[in-house]
Every structure is written in structure tokens, then in C-alpha cells.
Scaffold this motif. Structure first.
Motif, mmCIF file in Angstrom:
data_model
loop_
_atom_site.group_PDB
_atom_site.id
_atom_site.type_symbol
_atom_site.label_atom_id
_atom_site.label_comp_id
_atom_site.label_asym_id
_atom_site.label_seq_id
_atom_site.Cartn_x
_atom_site.Cartn_y
_atom_site.Cartn_z
ATOM 1 N N GLY A 92 0.806 -1.218 0.000
ATOM 2 C CA GLY A 92 0.000 0.000 0.000
ATOM 3 C C GLY A 92 0.837 1.264 0.000
ATOM 4 O O GLY A 92 0.518 2.226 -0.694
ATOM 5 N N LEU A 93 1.925 1.262 0.763
ATOM 6 C CA LEU A 93 2.776 2.450 0.839
ATOM 7 C C LEU A 93 3.516 2.685 -0.472
ATOM 8 O O LEU A 93 3.874 3.807 -0.793
ATOM 9 C CB LEU A 93 3.763 2.336 2.005
ATOM 10 N N LYS A 94 3.715 1.640 -1.261
ATOM 11 C CA LYS A 94 4.331 1.815 -2.580
ATOM 12 C C LYS A 94 3.341 2.427 -3.561
ATOM 13 O O LYS A 94 3.741 3.082 -4.514
ATOM 14 C CB LYS A 94 4.851 0.475 -3.100
ATOM 15 N N ALA A 95 2.056 2.215 -3.342
ATOM 16 C CA ALA A 95 1.026 2.726 -4.245
ATOM 17 C C ALA A 95 0.495 4.095 -3.817
ATOM 18 O O ALA A 95 -0.102 4.793 -4.613
ATOM 19 C CB ALA A 95 -0.131 1.732 -4.330
ATOM 20 N N GLN A 96 0.687 4.446 -2.549
ATOM 21 C CA GLN A 96 0.197 5.716 -2.027
ATOM 22 C C GLN A 96 1.369 6.486 -1.436
ATOM 23 O O GLN A 96 2.416 5.926 -1.155
ATOM 24 C CB GLN A 96 -0.849 5.467 -0.950
ATOM 25 N N SER A 97 1.156 7.737 -1.190
ATOM 26 C CA SER A 97 2.236 8.566 -0.634
ATOM 27 C C SER A 97 2.348 8.381 0.879
ATOM 28 O O SER A 97 1.403 7.942 1.549
ATOM 29 C CB SER A 97 1.967 10.039 -0.937
ATOM 30 N N GLY A 98 3.509 8.734 1.409
ATOM 31 C CA GLY A 98 3.695 8.741 2.856
ATOM 32 C C GLY A 98 2.723 9.706 3.523
ATOM 33 O O GLY A 98 2.229 9.444 4.611
ATOM 34 N N GLY A 99 2.448 10.821 2.848
ATOM 35 C CA GLY A 99 1.502 11.792 3.378
ATOM 36 C C GLY A 99 0.111 11.205 3.540
ATOM 37 O O GLY A 99 -0.579 11.474 4.527
ATOM 38 N N ALA A 100 -0.316 10.386 2.574
ATOM 39 C CA ALA A 100 -1.620 9.732 2.668
ATOM 40 C C ALA A 100 -1.646 8.775 3.855
ATOM 41 O O ALA A 100 -2.612 8.731 4.615
ATOM 42 C CB ALA A 100 -1.935 8.983 1.373
ATOM 43 N N TYR A 101 -0.557 8.021 4.030
ATOM 44 C CA TYR A 101 -0.495 7.088 5.158
ATOM 45 C C TYR A 101 -0.466 7.838 6.489
ATOM 46 O O TYR A 101 -1.089 7.417 7.450
ATOM 47 C CB TYR A 101 0.719 6.171 5.019
ATOM 48 N N HIS A 102 0.268 8.930 6.543
ATOM 49 C CA HIS A 102 0.315 9.737 7.768
ATOM 50 C C HIS A 102 -1.100 10.175 8.143
ATOM 51 O O HIS A 102 -1.515 10.042 9.300
ATOM 52 C CB HIS A 102 1.222 10.949 7.560
ATOM 53 N N TRP A 103 -1.836 10.688 7.175
ATOM 54 C CA TRP A 103 -3.191 11.159 7.425
ATOM 55 C C TRP A 103 -4.084 10.010 7.895
ATOM 56 O O TRP A 103 -4.877 10.167 8.821
ATOM 57 C CB TRP A 103 -3.748 11.797 6.147
ATOM 58 N N LYS A 104 -3.968 8.844 7.268
ATOM 59 C CA LYS A 104 -4.804 7.700 7.635
ATOM 60 C C LYS A 104 -4.495 7.208 9.046
ATOM 61 O O LYS A 104 -5.403 6.901 9.809
ATOM 62 C CB LYS A 104 -4.619 6.564 6.622
ATOM 63 N N ILE A 105 -3.223 7.137 9.409
ATOM 64 C CA ILE A 105 -2.845 6.709 10.755
ATOM 65 C C ILE A 105 -3.361 7.721 11.778
ATOM 66 O O ILE A 105 -3.898 7.358 12.820
ATOM 67 C CB ILE A 105 -1.314 6.539 10.875
ATOM 68 N N LYS A 106 -3.217 8.974 11.469
ATOM 69 C CA LYS A 106 -3.624 10.025 12.399
ATOM 70 C C LYS A 106 -5.140 10.072 12.588
ATOM 71 O O LYS A 106 -5.630 10.191 13.706
ATOM 72 C CB LYS A 106 -3.121 11.372 11.881
ATOM 73 N N ASN A 107 -5.890 9.939 11.492
ATOM 74 C CA ASN A 107 -7.339 10.141 11.540
ATOM 75 C C ASN A 107 -8.166 8.872 11.654
ATOM 76 O O ASN A 107 -9.266 8.910 12.199
ATOM 77 C CB ASN A 107 -7.786 10.940 10.313
ATOM 78 N N GLY A 108 -7.679 7.769 11.112
ATOM 79 C CA GLY A 108 -8.412 6.515 11.161
ATOM 80 C C GLY A 108 -9.707 6.542 10.356
ATOM 81 O O GLY A 108 -10.099 7.569 9.811
ATOM 82 N N LYS A 109 -10.335 5.374 10.286
ATOM 83 C CA LYS A 109 -11.632 5.241 9.621
ATOM 84 C C LYS A 109 -12.201 3.874 9.965
ATOM 85 O O LYS A 109 -11.528 2.865 9.834
ATOM 86 C CB LYS A 109 -11.492 5.367 8.103
ATOM 87 N N LYS A 110 -13.427 3.853 10.402
ATOM 88 C CA LYS A 110 -14.135 2.620 10.754
ATOM 89 C C LYS A 110 -13.292 1.757 11.685
ATOM 90 O O LYS A 110 -13.018 2.139 12.805
ATOM 91 C CB LYS A 110 -14.566 1.866 9.504
ATOM 92 N N ARG A 111 -12.843 0.593 11.209
ATOM 93 C CA ARG A 111 -12.113 -0.359 12.065
ATOM 94 C C ARG A 111 -10.711 0.128 12.427
ATOM 95 O O ARG A 111 -10.130 -0.331 13.389
ATOM 96 C CB ARG A 111 -12.005 -1.714 11.367
ATOM 97 N N MET A 112 -10.153 1.017 11.611
ATOM 98 C CA MET A 112 -8.812 1.550 11.866
ATOM 99 C C MET A 112 -8.941 2.760 12.773
ATOM 100 O O MET A 112 -9.484 3.798 12.388
ATOM 101 C CB MET A 112 -8.160 1.944 10.530
ATOM 102 N N PRO A 113 -8.464 2.636 14.026
ATOM 103 C CA PRO A 113 -8.586 3.788 14.929
ATOM 104 C C PRO A 113 -7.641 4.916 14.523
ATOM 105 O O PRO A 113 -6.596 4.678 13.925
ATOM 106 C CB PRO A 113 -8.171 3.209 16.288
ATOM 107 N N GLY A 114 -8.028 6.128 14.833
ATOM 108 C CA GLY A 114 -7.146 7.272 14.643
ATOM 109 C C GLY A 114 -6.168 7.352 15.808
ATOM 110 O O GLY A 114 -6.539 7.096 16.955
#
Length: 135
Positions: A92-114
């Protein structure tokens, strides 16, 4: 162009082109979860070094392995005690930017907690450096 067995390779190429056009790799690897454009454009301010990767691994072990495994390549639903398999973060990190992953880790969604209350921005960047170091 048809082979001796009658298979139409031109049709195969057209179908493959259309698939890539409508389902680019970043959509396939990220499901329906997209970070905002400004987050996607954000660059990692922490250089990937041995120290950063080690710090990221330690943070990943403390916060992420129960769902994503120590190698960050995901777990089957039963192992993660979820109703779905968890994603392979390395791919996933090869297909998306580090910035996108940073945002996802920070904010979360559904089953993935922020993790905005648990991890600092710097700690999240260290985790991204660890994930990006995995082959």
C-alpha cells in the motif's frame, strides 16, 4: 493478433488497458479510503535513517502489529480478530504517498482507529519510515 489456438491478444490488451484506466493501482491498494489531496502531497520531514526506522519499528510493535503483523503485510481476519483481512501496508505504501499514510494513521476510519491522541506527527513519520524499509 490471434495465436494458433485462436486466442485474441488484442482484446486482452484492450481489457487490461481499460482495467488500469478505471482501476489504477492506488485505488486497488487503498480500497475506498482516500486521504485529502493536501495530505497526499505532504512529504515526510524525517529522513529515513537507521535510528528513525528503529524508532518506527518500536512504535509499530506497540501500536500496529495486532492488526498488521510485525512485517506489516497484514493478517487474515481470524488472526486479527476482525471480520476482514487487514491490508498489506508495504504494498500500500508503494502505491500511495507517505503523506496519505500519515493522514490515515492520524485520523483513522471505521475499524482503523485514529492515533492523533496517542502518537505525535513525528512518531507517525517514524512508523512510515519503518514500513517503507520493509522489503
Amino acid at each position: 493478433m490471434k495465436s494458433r489456438n485462436g486466442f485474441n491478444y488484442n482484446l486482452l490488451y484492450v481489457v487490461a488497458f481499460i482495467a488500469v484506466l478505471f482501476f489504477p493501482p492506488q485505488r486497488l491498494s487503498g480500497g475506498d479510503w482516500y486521504a485529502p489531496q493536501e495530505a497526499t502531497a505532504q512529504q515526510n520531514p524525517i529522513e529515513r535513517s537507521d535510528a528513525s526506522v528503529a524508532a518506527g519499528k518500536k512504535l509499530f510493535e506497540a501500536n500496529c502489529i495486532s492488526c498488521h503483523a510485525i512485517d506489516a503485510k497484514g493478517l487474515k481476519a481470524a488472526h486479527a480478530r476482525l471480520d476482514i483481512d487487514t491490508p498489506n501496508l508495504v504494498i500500500g505504501l508503494k502505491a500511495q504517498s507517505g503523506g496519505a499514510y500519515h493522514w490515515k494513521i492520524k485520523n483513522g476510519k471505521k475499524r482503523m482507529p485514529g492515533y492523533q491522541q496517542r502518537l505525535s506527527d513525528q512518531e507517525i513519520w517514524h512508523i512510515i519510515n519503518y514500513i517503507s524499509s520493509i522489503e
